[in-house]
Every structure is written in structure tokens, then in C-alpha cells.
Design an enzyme around this catalytic site. Structure first.
Site, PDB file in Angstrom:
ATOM      1  N   ASP A 137       6.326   1.708   6.191  1.00  0.00           N
ATOM      2  CA  ASP A 137       4.921   1.316   6.126  1.00  0.00           C
ATOM      3  C   ASP A 137       4.178   2.239   5.162  1.00  0.00           C
ATOM      4  O   ASP A 137       3.580   3.219   5.579  1.00  0.00           O
ATOM      5  CB  ASP A 137       4.290   1.382   7.517  1.00  0.00           C
ATOM      6  CG  ASP A 137       2.887   0.817   7.553  1.00  0.00           C
ATOM      7  OD1 ASP A 137       2.557   0.003   6.675  1.00  0.00           O
ATOM      8  OD2 ASP A 137       2.123   1.194   8.448  1.00  0.00           O
ATOM      9  N   GLU A 177      -4.904   1.331   2.764  1.00  0.00           N
ATOM     10  CA  GLU A 177      -4.741   0.272   3.760  1.00  0.00           C
ATOM     11  C   GLU A 177      -4.820   0.836   5.162  1.00  0.00           C
ATOM     12  O   GLU A 177      -5.397   0.212   6.065  1.00  0.00           O
ATOM     13  CB  GLU A 177      -3.395  -0.445   3.562  1.00  0.00           C
ATOM     14  CG  GLU A 177      -3.221  -1.699   4.412  1.00  0.00           C
ATOM     15  CD  GLU A 177      -2.645  -1.440   5.810  1.00  0.00           C
ATOM     16  OE1 GLU A 177      -2.676  -2.370   6.639  1.00  0.00           O
ATOM     17  OE2 GLU A 177      -2.186  -0.316   6.085  1.00  0.00           O
ATOM     18  N   HIS A 195       0.848  -1.196   0.000  1.00  0.00           N
ATOM     19  CA  HIS A 195       0.000   0.000   0.000  1.00  0.00           C
ATOM     20  C   HIS A 195       0.879   1.239   0.000  1.00  0.00           C
ATOM     21  O   HIS A 195       1.911   1.287   0.670  1.00  0.00           O
ATOM     22  CB  HIS A 195      -0.979   0.004   1.171  1.00  0.00           C
ATOM     23  CG  HIS A 195      -0.354   0.129   2.527  1.00  0.00           C
ATOM     24  ND1 HIS A 195      -0.127   1.346   3.142  1.00  0.00           N
ATOM     25  CD2 HIS A 195       0.093  -0.812   3.407  1.00  0.00           C
ATOM     26  CE1 HIS A 195       0.410   1.155   4.333  1.00  0.00           C
ATOM     27  NE2 HIS A 195       0.566  -0.148   4.529  1.00  0.00           N
TER      28      HIS A 195
END
Length: 794
Positions: free
Chosen positions: A105, A139, A93
Site C-alpha cells: 500500500d 492518499e 500513491h
């Protein structure tokens, strides 16, 4: 690395922002087109931009419902020129949480996927199956984009397996922490293909137990797509996960290379595997898997593991029975002595646990929680030494007063057997529970028993000689080495989580409990040495001294929990929302309004360390609960309220805010339905993130609605929570709720509140919020945004 640097250079990529919906998407498309131009004739590349709208319910965070509109997915399919019937999915993502660059992330995973796409497309060898690369754009909004893809995209029907790339830390090795469900062939594929394996069924069972407050797209593909897969995540340095420090320069090139090597190899293996096309034939059965010091992975079917476990436990029980019952004339005496040692071992463990948890509770009560957060060795010096000292003390006292004048060799032997008995029982119980992690217990039964049988003659004839000790240690080497390796992995993963686990959990109690359990495991086969050696006085005094000195230093406050060290920051997380609230009565009149900056500290310490820097944030401004309103009348972005006590968040009065793009909420219709039900229809337009809270009044019940699958899902507190997000140019949100109502309902049948969250753009930060954020110390990560809250009664 160039891909990673360029994605993070865009800045925070919050769903609905131009950075996420336009800039990131355009960058991905540019790179994909460049890769397509250089691909060989063996492959065909198709690209699709999907903007799905949908809704679903999920039992994460106590249970809530999600609605998304016009969010973005960038989907690429690499397949043979002649096409392919089956496909393997690779998922990352590109969105990030607000106010963070999201390098680990999950920009690094998208960068790795771009490079894998580039590498595969340049190969002259055609693949047997298609590889679908999903760059999903929502996400962080609790798995919305993956749901939109797997339930709505036409390519989803061809997917037979997936690899999900995630992060719970910044860089380091990527851990396989979920596989399946079932489908052991997927683990075998990883074992066969991965160049640098790092996998653990223990991590899988810990994660799926729910004790870690997180979830991944793995759940969506498993639950809504019925597709098996592999879930990988970076776990190192979770202290800066979801903070402004998650930057590309903190991810080592070696880490990116390692992840790329592994994922490319596994994807290539799956895309050329005959099993992918017939994956349903290989579905049944779980698998036990674990890596050995990161060198290789051992994997075998869970049913084989169950047989091995029961055989190992049975052999141990037979050995113990034979030993206790011989000679028969002393069987009763032996049995009494054996169960006395067994009971003493358990008592020593309970005493140790109570003592260490009492120390942890004391540290928490005096306000010195998380002293080890930056200085990890403090936890070992405080709780590790306390646990070891208490264990030794209990057995030293037993030896001195209960086993006075008894043969030391006999005592050493019987306490070894007591530990073996405990491990054998635990092995049988955990195996019966169906946990694959039981393989650890097998190590702790098989190797010590084998070592004992090998050195029994030496010990019975000569006692605890140097040769005996060396052979004993050699026999324990495998279980001890693996347990130390596993404990460090769990410690590395869990310690940072304590800094974002909310104000409900006492982190010192959790970590102290983990250290006690680790100490009990590692000392289980060394308790017998307390009875074999002449004296443990020096060891006991040393451990106690270290523990007491560390406790005094902790109480003095010398170990500050947080750090702003540029090279290795360990920040305190604080969320601030400049909120304007309005409460309406049944006639639509505003009966109460207020405005303030709502402050939540994400760990047990609250804001005690911040008050000296910002004196007005203190215990006099605790957040009051509006009892008549769902979720206490507070604008939670997600239903994480159970992670926070009301006494652990604050509401600082501040001027009312007037967003330039205010929320518009209107009632479209009120209809009387059969069976004394009422249907209320609404339309809402506002920012990209909104939260809806519903509380039926006494006597009323929410029977159905237009959200999720039509069955309302109540949260842990009984109220209903709906999370809404949208991309660009989404139509107004329309929904209806249907309630059964009593004949008399003078105070209405339902309270409904809506909060609008402004995570980016001109409405994000007010002057007052900005000024307050500037005053926070540099060892905090303070994330702020503006929001409005309106409560209505119908």
C-alpha cells in the site's frame, strides 16, 4: 521488482517528510526520465510536478473537512506524437502511513505503473488516446492528492475513465471491487482485456455499504471529477496491512506479474477504444459481474439480471403453487404442511443464530475474543460446529416429536420445497432492492429446482437411493462451489479487518454471524436429508463434542490471538501518542495542563494482553473525558472516536514535551457581521499534520467558514473536525469561521482546539515514548508519535 525494492528502501513516506516530498519524488523522476530516453518516436511523454493546495468535505468516518497545502503529485502523460483529446488515467500513491514501508500500500502499484509506462513507451504502435499516470503523494491523508489533481490539474479535463490501484492486504490477487458509477462498458473492457480476472459485484456492494472502515481515490474521481473507473486492490494477508511488516519481500513476483499483465492489458484496451472518446453515450445502466474461480468473468447488464431474477423466482413460485394445490382435495392440508415446514426452517435458523451469537458473546465477556485471529480453524471448530449442531438438533427434535410416524420421503420433499420458497422470496426481495448481488440467489433457486425436476421420478419411485443422492449433489454443485469460493474470499478479507475495527465492535459476534449465515446458506438444501436419513445422532454428538472441546480450549487461553512469526506475523495494533495538553479560558489564561502517553488498542481486546509486559498500562489509567471540549479533549488524528470507547483507551502520565518546531496559533481578527454573526479569522503554522476541532456553544451555530465548499460539515457527535496536512515550504494556514451568536454569551460562543502531530523527524519520539515502545512485546505493531493539544474559547 527493482522499482518496488527501491521505493520501499526509502523508508516510511509520510506526507510532508523529506522521504516523501524529496527522495521518493526524485526517484520517480529519475526512472521516468530514463524511460523517456528509451521511448520510441510513436509517443510523446510529458511530465509535470503538481503541488496543489485545496479543501473539501467528505462523509467518510462520520463526516469531516480536509485541507491540504503544497502536497505533491508526479504526473506523466503518454500520448501519440500528434497529441490526443481524450485520456485514461492510471492512479497509484507513493506515500505511506507513518512508521510503515508501504510496499503493498501502495509502492507495488507505483512500481507496476512505472513498468507499464516503460512497456507502452517502447511500443512502435501509437495509442489512440493518451494515458495519464498519476503518482500521487497524499492518499493516506484521506485522498487529498487525488482531489488536488482532479479538481485543479489542466490534464484532468481530458480524462474519460480511470483505473485506481490500491491495497487492503499484502500481495496475492488484485480484486476489482468497485466500478462505475454505471458505465457498464468499463466492466466489459476489463472482461475482454484482463488476462487473470478476479472481480465481484458482491465485493462492490459490501464496500459501498460502508461496513468496511476504508475508502480509496475512486470516491474522489467519482464525486469530484464525475469520471467513471475501475478500483482494484490486493486483498491477501490483510493482517500486516498498514504495519511495519508490509515489506517488499512479502510480495511475490508472481503477484506483481499478474497485476502488471492485467492492468497493462486493460489500459491498452481503453487507450485504443472508440468508446473512451464517447463514454457519455455508454453511461447508463449498472452491470452484474463476477469471476468464476478466477478463470473468467461473467458480466451482463443489471436490467437483464433483473428480468432473469424475476423469471426464475416466478417459475419457482409456479412450481410450488402447482405442487401444493394438487390434488385440489388436499390443497388445504398440503398448504398447512408446507407452511409448517417453512416456519420450522426459519425457526431453526433463528435458534441457530441466537445460540451461536450467545457463545460468541460469552467468549467476548470472559476476555477470549479473537482466539481465531491467528488460528482461523478455531472459528470453524467453535462457531461452525455449533451452528451445524443446532440446526440438526432443532430438526431432529421436530422429526421425533412433531412429525412422529410421518412418511420420511414426504418430509424430505416438503422441506426441500420450503427451502426453495425461502430462496425465491429472498431473490424477489433483493432484486426489488436493486442489488446486483441477487444473482447468487438466482443460482440457489435455478440449479436446485432444475435438479429436483430431473430426479423427481427417481425419488418418488425409489426414495433416497444412491443414484438420487449422486444426481442431487451434481445438481447442487454449481451454487455450492461458487458459494464456497465466495465465502472464502469474504472470510479472507474480513478476518484481518477485525483486528483493526476498533473497540466498539465485538469481532467474535461479527465472525460468528458470518459463519452462521454461511452455514444456513450451505445447509438450506440439506435440511431435507435430516428427515430422509434414519438417524443423525452420531453426527450431532460429533459436532457437539468438537464445539465443546474447542470452547474449553478457547476459555483456557491456549489459542493466543496474535503472532510474531517472522514468516506470517499477525500483530496486535497499538497507537501511542505522547501528548501535552493546555486548556485556555475566555481570557486566554491556561486553566489546566497535563501531559501523558495516550494509548489506543485497535481491536476489542484493548490492552489486556499487554498489561503483563507493561504493568503500568492498566485499568487505573483509563482516559477521562473533558466534557467541555470537542472530541473529549483528545488529539484524534482522524475522527475515528466512535470506533473506540473511552473505557478502551488509556492515558499514562508522562513529562511534558517541548517540540523544537512548536505550533503557532494566533487570532488575526474578530469581526461583527450582519444578522448577529461573528467572524473569527486565524493563522496557524506547525508540523505537516494538524487536527482542528470546533464546538459551538449552546445557542451558537457555525453558519459558514472558509473551508470545504463553505458549508460546515458536522461529525457524528455534533462537533466539527478539520484534517490539515502540508508538503514542504507551505505558507501558514489561514482560515475563518462564522458563527451566529446569542446576545448574551458570557461563557463565549465557541470552543476551538488544535492538535499538532509529529510523525517524523527529531520531534517524533520523546525518550519516554521510545522507552515505552521498546517494552512492548514483539507480537505487537506499536506506532508512536508526539503531539500537542491546545483548547481555546472565543
Amino acid at each position: 521488482r527493482a522499482y518496488l525494492d527501491n521505493i520501499t528502501a526509502i523508508g516510511p513516506r509520510t506526507v510532508g517528510s523529506p522521504e516523501n516530498e524529496v527522495l521518493a519524488v526524485n526517484y520517480l523522476l529519475e526512472q521516468i526520465r530514463a524511460i523517456e530516453r528509451e521511448s520510441t518516436d510513436a509517443h510523446k511523454i510529458s511530465v509535470d510536478i503538481q503541488r496543489p493546495t485545496g479543501t473539501f468535505s467528505i462523509d467518510f468516518l462520520g463526516g469531516f473537512t480536509s485541507y491540504y497545502a503544497n502536497i505533491t503529485n508526479v504526473v506523466v502523460k503518454l500520448e501519440p506524437r500528434g497529441g490526443a483529446e481524450h485520456a485514461v488515467l492510471s492512479n497509484c500513491h507513493f506515500d505511506s502511513v507513518p512508521n510503515t514501508p508501504g510496499a503493498s500500500d501502495d509502492a507495488v502499484s507505483c512500481a507496476v505503473m512505472l513498468e507499464i509506462l516503460n512497456t507502452l513507451s517502447k511500443s512502435s504502435e501509437p495509442l489512440q488516446h493518451a494515458v495519464i499516470f498519476l503518482f500521487n503523494g497524499a492518499e493516506e491523508n484521506i485522498l487529498q492528492a487525488s482531489h488536488g489533481f482532479i479538481t485543479q490539474h489542466e490534464w484532468a479535463k481530458s480524462i474519460r475513465a480511470f483505473i485506481n490501484l490500491e491495497a487492503a492486504g499484502v500481495g496475492g490477487k488484485e480484486l476489482v471491487f468497485q466500478t462505475g458509477p454505471e458505465n457498464p462498458w468499463l466492466v466489459q473492457a476489463y472482461v475482454a482485456a484482463a488476462k487473470h480476472p478476479f472481480a465481484s459485484v458482491v465485493a462492490q456492494e459490501i464496500f459501498q455499504s460502508g461496513i468496511i472502515p476504508a475508502d480509496t481515490d475512486f470516491r474522489i474521481y467519482r464525486d469530484f471529477g464525475n469520471v467513471p473507473g475501475i478500483d482494484l486492490a490486493f486483498i491477501e494477508n490483510g493482517y500486516i496491512y498498514h504495519t511495519k511488516y508490509d515489506t517488499s519481500d512479502r510480495i511475490l513476483t508472481d503477484s506483481i506479474q499478474r497485476a502488471g499483465d492485467n492492468i497493462l492489458a486493460v489500459l491498452k484496451y481503453l487507450a485504443t477504444s472508440d468508446k473512451l472518446a464517447k463514454s457519455f453515450e455508454y453511461r447508463h445502466g449498472n452491470v452484474v459481474f463476477f469471476d468464476v474461480l478466477g478463470l473468467f468473468v461473467l458480466a451482463y447488464p443489471a436490467r437483464v439480471g433483473t428480468i432473469m431474477n424475476y423469471i426464475t423466482a416466478a417459475i419457482a413460485f409456479l412450481y410450488l403453487i402447482k405442487k401444493v394445490l394438487q390434488p385440489k382435495t388436499r390443497a388445504i392440508h398440503n398448504l398447512k404442511k408446507f407452511f409448517t415446514a417453512f416456519s420450522l426452517t426459519l425457526i431453526s435458523w433463528v435458534c441457530t443464530l441466537v445460540t451461536v451469537l450467545s457463545v460468541a458473546a460469552f467468549v467476548s465477556v470472559i476476555g477470549r475474543s479473537l482466539s481465531w485471529y491467528t488460528h482461523f480453524y478455531v472459528s470453524v471448530f467453535l462457531y461452525g460446529t455449533a451452528a451445524a449442531a443446532k440446526l440438526i438438533l432443532v430438526h431432529r427434535l421436530a422429526k421425533k416429536f412433531f412429525y412422529k410416524n410421518m412418511n420420511e420421503q414426504y418430509l424430505g420433499d416438503i422441506f426441500f420445497d420450503a427451502s426453495l420458497m425461502i430462496w425465491s422470496i429472498v431473490l424477489a426481495v433483493i432484486t426489488q432492492m436493486g442489488l446486483c448481488s441477487a444473482f447468487i440467489c438466482t443460482l440457489w433457486v435455478a440449479f436446485p429446482l432444475l435438479a429436483k425436476l430431473m430426479i423427481h421420478k427417481e425419488f418418488s419411485q425409489k426414495g433416497a437411493t444412491v443414484k438420487f443422492v449422486m444426481m442431487y449433489m451434481l445438481g447442487m454443485f454449481v451454487p455450492y462451489l461458487y458459494m464456497m469460493y465466495l465465502s472464502w474470499t469474504v472470510f479472507e478479507m474480513f478476518t484481518p479487518i477485525m483486528g483493526r475495527s476498533g473497540s466498539e465492535i465485538l469481532p467474535d459476534m461479527v465472525l460468528a454471524g458470518f459463519i452462521v449465515v454461511t452455514t444456513m446458506i450451505l445447509s438450506s438444501y440439506f435440511i431435507n436429508f435430516i428427515y430422509l436419513v434414519k438417524s443423525t445422532k452420531t453426527t450431532l454428538i460429533t459436532l457437539t463434542t468438537v464445539c465443546v472441546v474447542t470452547l474449553i480450549l478457547v476459555c483456557s487461553g491456549i489459542f493466543f490471538p496474535y503472532s510474531s512469526d517472522a514468516a506470517n506475523p499477525k500483530p496486535k495494533r497499538v497507537f501511542l501518542q505522547h501528548t501535552s495538553r493546555r486548556f485556555h479560558d475566555l481570557d486566554g489564561n491556561v486553566v489546566k495542563r497535563d501531559s501523558g502517553i495516550w494509548i489506543n488498542g485497535f481491536d476489542y481486546n484493548g490492552i489486556s494482553h499487554i498489561t503483563p509486559y507493561v504493568p503500568e498500562i492498566n485499568d487505573t489509567i483509563r482516559t477521562p473525558c473533558e466534557e467541555q471540549a470537542p472530541f473529549c479533549g483528545l488529539p484524534w488524528i482522524l475522527p475515528v472516536h466512535l470506533m473506540f470507547w473511552l473505557v478502551k483507551n488509556w492515558y499514562l502520565p508522562a513529562p511534558e514535551i517541548f517540540p523544537r518546531s512548536p505550533i503557532h496559533f494566533k487570532v488575526l481578527s474578530k469581526e461583527l457581521m450582519p444578522w448577529n454573526s461573528v467572524r473569527l479569522s486565524f493563522e496557524v503554522s506547525g508540523p505537516s499534520h494538524m487536527s482542528l476541532y470546533i464546538r459551538p456553544h449552546e445557542g451558537s451555530a457555525l453558519s459558514t467558514w472558509s473551508l470545504g465548499d463553505g458549508v460546515p460539515v458536522a461529525g457524528s457527535g455534533g462537533d466539527y473536525f478539520v484534517f490539515y496536512s502540508r508538503g514542504l515550504q507551505a505558507a501558514p494556514w489561514r482560515f475563518w469561521v462564522e458563527l451566529t451568536a446569542p446576545e448574551k454569551h458570557s461563557d463565549g460562543i465557541v470552543s476551538l482546539a488544535i492538535a499538532a502531530h509529529y510523525f517524523f523527524g527529531e520531534d517524533q519520539t520523546s525518550p519516554q515514548l521510545y522507552a515505552l515502545l521498546e517494552r512492548f512485546p514483539n507480537w505487537t505493531f506499536s506506532s508512536g508519535w508526539s503531539c500537542t493539544y491546545d483548547l481555546f474559547v472565543f
